[in-house]
Design a protein around this motif. Structure first.
Motif, mmCIF file in Angstrom:
data_model
loop_
_atom_site.group_PDB
_atom_site.id
_atom_site.type_symbol
_atom_site.label_atom_id
_atom_site.label_comp_id
_atom_site.label_asym_id
_atom_site.label_seq_id
_atom_site.Cartn_x
_atom_site.Cartn_y
_atom_site.Cartn_z
ATOM 1 N N PRO A 1 0.842 -1.200 0.000
ATOM 2 C CA PRO A 1 0.000 0.000 0.000
ATOM 3 C C PRO A 1 0.883 1.259 0.000
ATOM 4 C CG PRO A 1 -0.695 -1.559 1.707
ATOM 5 C CD PRO A 1 0.590 -2.066 1.154
ATOM 6 N N PRO A 2 0.374 2.390 -0.538
ATOM 7 C CA PRO A 2 1.217 3.586 -0.722
ATOM 8 C C PRO A 2 1.966 4.052 0.540
ATOM 9 C CG PRO A 2 -0.850 3.845 -1.897
ATOM 10 C CD PRO A 2 -0.955 2.550 -1.155
ATOM 11 N N ARG A 3 1.300 4.104 1.692
ATOM 12 C CA ARG A 3 2.008 4.605 2.893
ATOM 13 C C ARG A 3 3.175 3.711 3.264
ATOM 14 N NH1 ARG A 3 -1.086 7.460 7.209
ATOM 15 N NH2 ARG A 3 0.898 7.140 8.258
ATOM 16 N N ILE A 4 2.962 2.405 3.149
ATOM 17 C CA ILE A 4 4.050 1.470 3.484
ATOM 18 C C ILE A 4 5.140 1.560 2.413
ATOM 19 C CG2 ILE A 4 4.634 -0.951 3.939
ATOM 20 C CD1 ILE A 4 1.777 -1.324 4.976
ATOM 21 N N THR A 5 4.711 1.696 1.170
ATOM 22 C CA THR A 5 5.698 1.849 0.076
ATOM 23 C C THR A 5 6.583 3.069 0.328
ATOM 24 O OG1 THR A 5 4.310 0.726 -1.527
ATOM 25 C CG2 THR A 5 5.953 2.226 -2.416
ATOM 26 N N ASP A 6 5.998 4.171 0.762
ATOM 27 C CA ASP A 6 6.800 5.373 1.067
ATOM 28 C C ASP A 6 7.919 5.041 2.040
ATOM 29 O OD1 ASP A 6 5.499 7.163 -0.464
ATOM 30 O OD2 ASP A 6 4.333 8.087 1.177
ATOM 31 N N ALA A 7 7.558 4.305 3.092
ATOM 32 C CA ALA A 7 8.558 3.967 4.120
ATOM 33 C C ALA A 7 9.605 3.007 3.559
ATOM 34 C CB ALA A 7 7.849 3.353 5.329
ATOM 35 N N ILE A 8 9.149 2.008 2.801
ATOM 36 C CA ILE A 8 10.103 1.047 2.222
ATOM 37 C C ILE A 8 11.069 1.780 1.278
ATOM 38 C CG2 ILE A 8 10.340 -0.939 0.656
ATOM 39 C CD1 ILE A 8 7.624 -1.955 1.738
ATOM 40 N N ARG A 9 10.539 2.712 0.493
ATOM 41 C CA ARG A 9 11.393 3.428 -0.469
ATOM 42 C C ARG A 9 12.498 4.214 0.235
ATOM 43 N NH1 ARG A 9 7.236 5.620 -5.194
ATOM 44 N NH2 ARG A 9 6.941 3.581 -6.176
ATOM 45 N N LYS A 10 12.147 4.811 1.374
ATOM 46 C CA LYS A 10 13.177 5.578 2.104
ATOM 47 C C LYS A 10 14.268 4.640 2.597
ATOM 48 C CE LYS A 10 9.872 8.929 3.656
ATOM 49 N NZ LYS A 10 8.866 8.987 4.683
ATOM 50 N N VAL A 11 13.864 3.543 3.215
ATOM 51 C CA VAL A 11 14.875 2.603 3.731
ATOM 52 C C VAL A 11 15.724 2.082 2.577
ATOM 53 C CG1 VAL A 11 15.252 0.395 4.895
ATOM 54 C CG2 VAL A 11 13.418 1.895 5.684
ATOM 55 N N HIS A 12 15.052 1.662 1.514
ATOM 56 C CA HIS A 12 15.758 1.120 0.346
ATOM 57 C C HIS A 12 16.762 2.140 -0.202
ATOM 58 C CE1 HIS A 12 16.453 -0.117 -3.777
ATOM 59 N NE2 HIS A 12 15.896 1.009 -4.196
ATOM 60 N N ASP A 13 16.356 3.384 -0.297
ATOM 61 C CA ASP A 13 17.227 4.421 -0.849
ATOM 62 C C ASP A 13 18.494 4.564 0.007
ATOM 63 O OD1 ASP A 13 18.283 6.527 -2.213
ATOM 64 O OD2 ASP A 13 16.774 7.996 -1.623
ATOM 65 N N PHE A 14 18.304 4.621 1.329
ATOM 66 C CA PHE A 14 19.482 4.796 2.188
ATOM 67 C C PHE A 14 20.334 3.544 2.263
ATOM 68 C CE2 PHE A 14 16.752 8.255 4.027
ATOM 69 C CZ PHE A 14 17.485 9.282 3.448
ATOM 70 N N LEU A 15 19.719 2.383 2.080
ATOM 71 C CA LEU A 15 20.503 1.143 2.113
ATOM 72 C C LEU A 15 21.332 0.957 0.851
ATOM 73 C CD1 LEU A 15 18.115 -1.680 3.453
ATOM 74 C CD2 LEU A 15 20.196 -0.855 4.555
ATOM 75 N N THR A 16 20.706 1.145 -0.299
ATOM 76 C CA THR A 16 21.377 0.714 -1.547
ATOM 77 C C THR A 16 21.284 1.712 -2.705
ATOM 78 O OG1 THR A 16 19.418 -0.356 -2.491
ATOM 79 C CG2 THR A 16 20.772 -1.704 -1.029
ATOM 80 N N VAL A 17 20.524 2.770 -2.577
ATOM 81 C CA VAL A 17 20.176 3.701 -3.666
ATOM 82 C C VAL A 17 19.311 3.022 -4.717
ATOM 83 C CG1 VAL A 17 20.952 5.309 -5.450
ATOM 84 C CG2 VAL A 17 22.190 5.154 -3.289
ATOM 85 N N GLY A 18 19.805 1.912 -5.266
ATOM 86 C CA GLY A 18 18.971 1.285 -6.296
ATOM 87 C C GLY A 18 19.543 -0.023 -6.788
ATOM 88 N N ALA A 19 18.706 -0.755 -7.493
ATOM 89 C CA ALA A 19 19.129 -2.016 -8.101
ATOM 90 C C ALA A 19 19.818 -1.712 -9.435
ATOM 91 C CB ALA A 19 17.906 -2.910 -8.306
ATOM 92 N N PRO A 20 20.615 -2.659 -9.957
ATOM 93 C CA PRO A 20 21.384 -2.426 -11.185
ATOM 94 C C PRO A 20 20.490 -1.960 -12.349
ATOM 95 C CG PRO A 20 22.006 -4.515 -10.165
ATOM 96 C CD PRO A 20 20.828 -4.008 -9.399
ATOM 97 N N ALA A 21 20.831 -0.781 -12.898
ATOM 98 C CA ALA A 21 19.960 -0.171 -13.911
ATOM 99 C C ALA A 21 19.808 -1.009 -15.189
ATOM 100 C CB ALA A 21 20.456 1.236 -14.236
ATOM 101 N N PRO A 22 20.908 -1.501 -15.790
ATOM 102 C CA PRO A 22 20.712 -2.250 -17.054
ATOM 103 C C PRO A 22 19.932 -3.547 -16.831
ATOM 104 C CG PRO A 22 23.027 -2.307 -16.356
ATOM 105 C CD PRO A 22 22.332 -1.337 -15.461
ATOM 106 N N LEU A 23 20.078 -4.125 -15.645
ATOM 107 C CA LEU A 23 19.387 -5.390 -15.380
ATOM 108 C C LEU A 23 17.902 -5.147 -15.118
ATOM 109 C CD1 LEU A 23 22.170 -7.161 -13.313
ATOM 110 C CD2 LEU A 23 21.799 -7.118 -15.779
#
Ligand code: GLN
Length: 400
Positions: free
Chosen positions: A260-282
């Protein structure tokens, strides 16, 4: 403890000091050391589909070499949302509900970090995939285990006791992790079981965090049901999935959450600070993968059914009692016939003397004694690999 050791310990986090290393990954290192056939860690030893490898090469050639949007390339999030609609009838807004992570492993820890507070509890069925325990601890939560009981007959189903599950829920329960199809048991949760879990989640205002990474690897007419598709669960489910198992690319590290959007917001913040992102070409290649025709998935499941039916008779002939998996690509076995005191001494013998690596059962339980007579084999391997393993396993001696 020496002074130096005491000082070194002083530098470490209490959380981590209780962890043991991943036994699954350790068994892969052992297999390499002994030149053994690796039926331990669950990764395919056959190639990924040619079209998705080409898509990855083309993406790099086209210079998709910089960060993607931190929560995932829009094209991939769109494809993920479409798949959830197609396979499970669940509408998903890719802008507000999807986060692409570095594999479903990161998706799980990012989710737990995003939702758990100190003192929260997370219900986990055991035997369980070993990451869930440390994941809960890292997020400050306490894991609470509920047993999946092995079937009396090898062809039967692993089941949980409704009263035991009910007893695990109370006011501190933040979430339950549901992994279906299940690693290591091969259990595929039925609609009735999922409805029971749903009712408890609603009653105790808890989340379901589902690991659905084996969703397309199903046998014997079983059907995968996403918890998010059950009425009442769309607002309280985080669905975790990824490319690793469905497209045979475990090393690409592309997974995702749908929430759900509110939980996604929180997951996105954690994900961003943990890893920034998954491999772009993949991620670009992921768009091609998720666009493969429906026949790809039935062929995948059929291939795994054949591998299952190739390995199990060989294990049985060697003396293992096999619990027949209904999904995923592992078989849990009972090793009592060999007369070893525990699973660790057995897997040590297996890897060094017989030349086959497997995962000791205890690594899937909180109390190692519960898995002391169990061992897990992975059959996501070529026929030649499975046949070679079968040949080596014939050297095993039964007790008595
Ligand atoms: N899920 C696979 C297994 O259980 C691989 C786990 C891993 O090493 N990331 O073997």
């Amino acid at each position: 403890m020496t002074e130096l050791a005491a000082q070194q310990k002083h530098f470490l986090s209490d959380k981590v000091s209780h962890f043991t290393e991943s036994v699954i990954r350790e068994m892969t290192r052992q297999a390499m050391l002994h030149g053994a056939i690796n039926l331990a860690q669950g990764f395919p030893d056959f190639p990924a589909p040619a079209e998705i490898k080409k898509a990855a090469q083309e993406a790099i050639g086209a210079d998709v070499n910089q960060y993607a949007v931190t929560w995932g390339a829009g094209s991939l999030r769109g494809a993920i949302a479409r798949q959830m609609q197609t396979w499970q009838g669940v509408p998903v807004d890719p802008e507000k509900q999807v986060t692409v992570c570095c594999g479903s492993t990161e998706a799980m820890i990012a989710t737990l970090l995003a939702v758990c507070n100190a003192g929260d509890e997370v219900v986990i069925f055991e035997p369980y995939y070993e990451n869930y325990g440390p994941d809960s601890v890292l997020s400050g939560a306490k894991p609470r285990f509920v047993k999946l009981h092995p079937p009396a007959e090898p062809a039967g189903e692993w089941t949980f006791d409704e009263r035991e599950l009910r007893a695990a829920f109370h006011k501190h329960t933040k979430a339950i992790i549901v992994n279906t199809p299940n690693n290591p048991t091969g259990k595929v949760f039925t609609r009735a079981e999922l409805e029971l879990i749903r009712d408890l989640c609603v009653q105790f205002d808890a989340l379901a965090i589902t690991d659905e990474i084996y969703e397309h690897i199903l046998y014997d007419g079983t059907q995968h049901i996403s918890m998010a598709s059950l009425p009442g669960m769309e607002e309280r489910t985080v669905t975790i999935n990824g490319m690793s198992k469905t497209y045979s690319v475990t090393g690409w590290r592309v997974g995702w959450t749908i929430a759900p959007p509110r939980i996604t917001d929180a997951i996105r913040k954690v994900h961003d600070f943990l890893t920034v992102g998954a491999p772009a070409p993949l991620q670009e290649a992921g768009v091609s993968a998720l666009s493969l025709p429906e026949s790809y998935y039935s062929t995948l499941a059929l291939g795994y059914r054949k591998r299952r039916d190739r390995l199990i008779p060989a294990l049985e002939e060697a003396g293992f009692r096999c619990f027949r998996p209904r999904g995923a690509y592992y078989v849990m076995t009972d090793i009592r016939a060999f007369g070893f005191s525990d699973d660790l001494s057995f897997t040590r013998h297996l890897v060094s003397e017989i030349g086959v690596a497997a995962v000791p059962g205890s690594s899937f339980y909180r109390d190692p004694r519960d898995g002391a007579q169990q061992v897990r084999f992975a059959f996501c391997k070529r026929d030649e690999t499975l046949d070679q393993a079968a040949q080596r396993l014939r050297k095993l001696r039964r007790a008595g």
